[in-house]
Scaffold this active site. Structure first.
Site, PDB file in Angstrom:
ATOM      1  N   ASN A   9       0.868  -1.179   0.000  1.00 33.11           N
ATOM      2  CA  ASN A   9       0.000   0.000   0.000  1.00 33.11           C
ATOM      3  C   ASN A   9       0.905   1.229   0.000  1.00 33.11           C
ATOM      4  O   ASN A   9       1.528   1.541   1.011  1.00 33.11           O
ATOM      5  CB  ASN A   9      -0.880  -0.044   1.264  1.00 33.11           C
ATOM      6  CG  ASN A   9      -1.714   1.201   1.439  1.00 33.11           C
ATOM      7  OD1 ASN A   9      -1.785   2.048   0.536  1.00 33.11           O
ATOM      8  ND2 ASN A   9      -2.341   1.315   2.595  1.00 33.11           N
ATOM      9  N   TRP A  10       0.953   1.903  -1.145  1.00 34.10           N
ATOM     10  CA  TRP A  10       1.887   3.033  -1.267  1.00 34.10           C
ATOM     11  C   TRP A  10       1.327   4.316  -0.655  1.00 34.10           C
ATOM     12  O   TRP A  10       2.012   5.341  -0.626  1.00 34.10           O
ATOM     13  CB  TRP A  10       2.246   3.256  -2.742  1.00 34.10           C
ATOM     14  CG  TRP A  10       3.050   2.132  -3.351  1.00 34.10           C
ATOM     15  CD1 TRP A  10       3.464   0.986  -2.717  1.00 34.10           C
ATOM     16  CD2 TRP A  10       3.537   2.035  -4.691  1.00 34.10           C
ATOM     17  NE1 TRP A  10       4.175   0.181  -3.589  1.00 34.10           N
ATOM     18  CE2 TRP A  10       4.235   0.812  -4.810  1.00 34.10           C
ATOM     19  CE3 TRP A  10       3.443   2.863  -5.814  1.00 34.10           C
ATOM     20  CZ2 TRP A  10       4.845   0.399  -5.992  1.00 34.10           C
ATOM     21  CZ3 TRP A  10       4.048   2.454  -7.002  1.00 34.10           C
ATOM     22  CH2 TRP A  10       4.739   1.236  -7.087  1.00 34.10           C
ATOM     23  N   LYS A  11       0.069   4.277  -0.253  1.00 35.74           N
ATOM     24  CA  LYS A  11      -0.577   5.434   0.389  1.00 35.74           C
ATOM     25  C   LYS A  11      -0.390   6.701  -0.469  1.00 35.74           C
ATOM     26  O   LYS A  11      -0.301   6.601  -1.692  1.00 35.74           O
ATOM     27  CB  LYS A  11      -0.064   5.606   1.820  1.00 35.74           C
ATOM     28  CG  LYS A  11      -0.180   4.297   2.613  1.00 35.74           C
ATOM     29  CD  LYS A  11       0.052   4.440   4.083  1.00 35.74           C
ATOM     30  CE  LYS A  11      -0.077   3.079   4.748  1.00 35.74           C
ATOM     31  NZ  LYS A  11       0.079   3.107   6.196  1.00 35.74           N
ATOM     32  N   HIS A  98      -9.216   0.678   5.076  1.00 32.53           N
ATOM     33  CA  HIS A  98      -7.941   0.883   5.763  1.00 32.53           C
ATOM     34  C   HIS A  98      -8.160   1.790   6.970  1.00 32.53           C
ATOM     35  O   HIS A  98      -8.988   2.701   6.933  1.00 32.53           O
ATOM     36  CB  HIS A  98      -6.922   1.508   4.800  1.00 32.53           C
ATOM     37  CG  HIS A  98      -5.541   1.516   5.377  1.00 32.53           C
ATOM     38  ND1 HIS A  98      -5.132   2.493   6.259  1.00 32.53           N
ATOM     39  CD2 HIS A  98      -4.512   0.656   5.243  1.00 32.53           C
ATOM     40  CE1 HIS A  98      -3.886   2.223   6.636  1.00 32.53           C
ATOM     41  NE2 HIS A  98      -3.480   1.122   6.028  1.00 32.53           N
ATOM     42  N   GLU A 100      -6.616   4.222   8.080  1.00 30.45           N
ATOM     43  CA  GLU A 100      -6.486   5.665   7.817  1.00 30.45           C
ATOM     44  C   GLU A 100      -7.763   6.209   7.190  1.00 30.45           C
ATOM     45  O   GLU A 100      -8.142   7.358   7.440  1.00 30.45           O
ATOM     46  CB  GLU A 100      -5.256   5.922   6.928  1.00 30.45           C
ATOM     47  CG  GLU A 100      -3.970   5.733   7.720  1.00 30.45           C
ATOM     48  CD  GLU A 100      -2.809   5.169   6.923  1.00 30.45           C
ATOM     49  OE1 GLU A 100      -2.811   5.248   5.680  1.00 30.45           O
ATOM     50  OE2 GLU A 100      -1.870   4.639   7.553  1.00 30.45           O
ATOM     51  N   GLU A 170      -5.194  -5.627  10.552  1.00 31.38           N
ATOM     52  CA  GLU A 170      -4.163  -4.628  10.806  1.00 31.38           C
ATOM     53  C   GLU A 170      -4.439  -3.952  12.144  1.00 31.38           C
ATOM     54  O   GLU A 170      -5.263  -3.020  12.205  1.00 31.38           O
ATOM     55  CB  GLU A 170      -4.169  -3.567   9.706  1.00 31.38           C
ATOM     56  CG  GLU A 170      -3.892  -4.116   8.327  1.00 31.38           C
ATOM     57  CD  GLU A 170      -3.351  -3.046   7.390  1.00 31.38           C
ATOM     58  OE1 GLU A 170      -2.200  -3.186   6.959  1.00 31.38           O
ATOM     59  OE2 GLU A 170      -4.053  -2.063   7.132  1.00 31.38           O
ATOM     60  N   GLY A 176       2.474   1.788  10.904  1.00 34.13           N
ATOM     61  CA  GLY A 176       3.387   2.921  10.774  1.00 34.13           C
ATOM     62  C   GLY A 176       4.071   3.313  12.067  1.00 34.13           C
ATOM     63  O   GLY A 176       4.680   4.376  12.163  1.00 34.13           O
ATOM     64  N   SER A 216       3.661  -2.557  10.322  1.00 32.44           N
ATOM     65  CA  SER A 216       5.107  -2.555  10.526  1.00 32.44           C
ATOM     66  C   SER A 216       5.795  -3.873  10.161  1.00 32.44           C
ATOM     67  O   SER A 216       6.757  -4.279  10.812  1.00 32.44           O
ATOM     68  CB  SER A 216       5.441  -2.154  11.968  1.00 32.44           C
ATOM     69  OG  SER A 216       4.976  -0.834  12.223  1.00 32.44           O
ATOM     70  N   GLY A 237       2.977  -1.247   4.311  1.00 29.67           N
ATOM     71  CA  GLY A 237       3.010   0.188   4.056  1.00 29.67           C
ATOM     72  C   GLY A 237       4.432   0.654   3.786  1.00 29.67           C
ATOM     73  O   GLY A 237       4.945   0.561   2.674  1.00 29.67           O
ATOM     74  N   GLY A 238       5.100   1.143   4.836  1.00 30.78           N
ATOM     75  CA  GLY A 238       6.439   1.729   4.702  1.00 30.78           C
ATOM     76  C   GLY A 238       7.421   0.882   3.903  1.00 30.78           C
ATOM     77  O   GLY A 238       8.094   1.389   2.988  1.00 30.78           O
TER      78      GLY A 238
END
Ligand code: PGA
Length: 254
Positions: A9-11, A98, A100, A170, A176, A216, A237-238
């Site tokens: 997920n590149w957000k 998600h 967010e 998640e 994150g 993470s 993510g990251g």
């Protein structure tokens, strides 16, 4: 056998050129990996979906996903994209719910139930995200919260819909933050999720649905998490923004 999945997920990161480059780097770097029975999915931001799809279109090992969509077919919803629009550029997956989106854009379970149905009606695979916040875990409410998220957003589905569902557990406290659920915590929750699904939809569906862990995940902890019997991969993510790390995660699931 359940399908393993590593999804990035590149957000809201990268522009069109850096997105295309990252996708190409991943495509090149997985060349020497045995990726049978593993779906590799990347989710660039909406403006970059089409150019990235074209960039890696010939690489059938890489699928794309949108990061969100609206539940309505079309209409006066400024700023939104629809399932049909996603399909029309050749993309077959969408991330829904998600944390967010839930936290910053007030997405409710009710809206998510509609989004999941719309995605399925349009033949998209829905990567449905859910998970408890830290307070839920500290007060020992995490199982209850997860169960109600599943009930509210997915229990209206019929059995055949499940072929389009990928679950992504998640825990919000791990997204994150650098803090991961331990492999035991992930396994415990994933096994619980399967029992919730089995009670409502039967053992076959529960055993066949892929359940990803997200929060993470990085090369240093992936192997242990992915080796848990009920963990079928990760939503990343990251670490998905770096091709070396992302490919290391794909390697870790083999
Ligand atoms: P993270 O994000 O890997 O950076 O924790 C996971 C996610 O948001 O899906």
């Amino acid at each position: 056998m359940r399908t393993k999945i590593v999804a990035g997920n590149w957000k809201m990161n990268l522009d069109v050129e850096t997105s295309k480059k990252l996708a190409m780097d991943i495509s090149t770097d997985i060349q020497n990996l045995e990726t049978n029975n593993t779906r590799i999915i990347i989710a660039p931001t909406a403006t970059n979906l089409y150019p990235v799809f074209h960039q890696v279109g010939m690489d059938t090992r890489i699928e794309l996903a949108a990061q969100n969509m609206h539940q309505a077919k079309n209409g006066a919803f400024t700023g939104e994209i629809s399932a049909e629009m996603i399909q029309s550029i050749g993309i077959n997956n969408v991330i829904l719910g998600h944390s967010e989106r839930r936290t910053y854009f007030n997405e409710t379970d009710t809206a998510l139930a509609e989004k999941v149905s719309t995605a399925i009606q349009n033949n998209l695979d829905a990567i449905f995200c859910f998970g408890e916040v830290l307070e839920d875990r500290q007060t020992n409410n995490h199982f209850k919260v997860v169960e109600s998220q599943l009930q509210n957003a997915l229990f209206h589905l019929c059995e055949k819909d499940w072929k389009n569902i990928i679950l992504a557990y998640e825990p919000v406290w791990a997204i994150g933050t650098g803090e991961t659920a331990s492999p035991e915590q992930a396994q415990e929750m994933h096994a619980f999720i399967r029992t919730v699904i089995a009670k409502k939809f039967g053992e076959t569906i529960a055993q066949n649905v892929s359940i990803l862990y997200g929060g993470s995940v990085k090369p240093s902890n992936a192997k242990e998490i992915f080796s848990q019997p009920d963990v079928d991969g990760g939503l990343i993510g990251g670490a998905a923004l770096n091709s070396t790390d992302f490919v290391a995660l794909i390697a870790a699931i083999q």
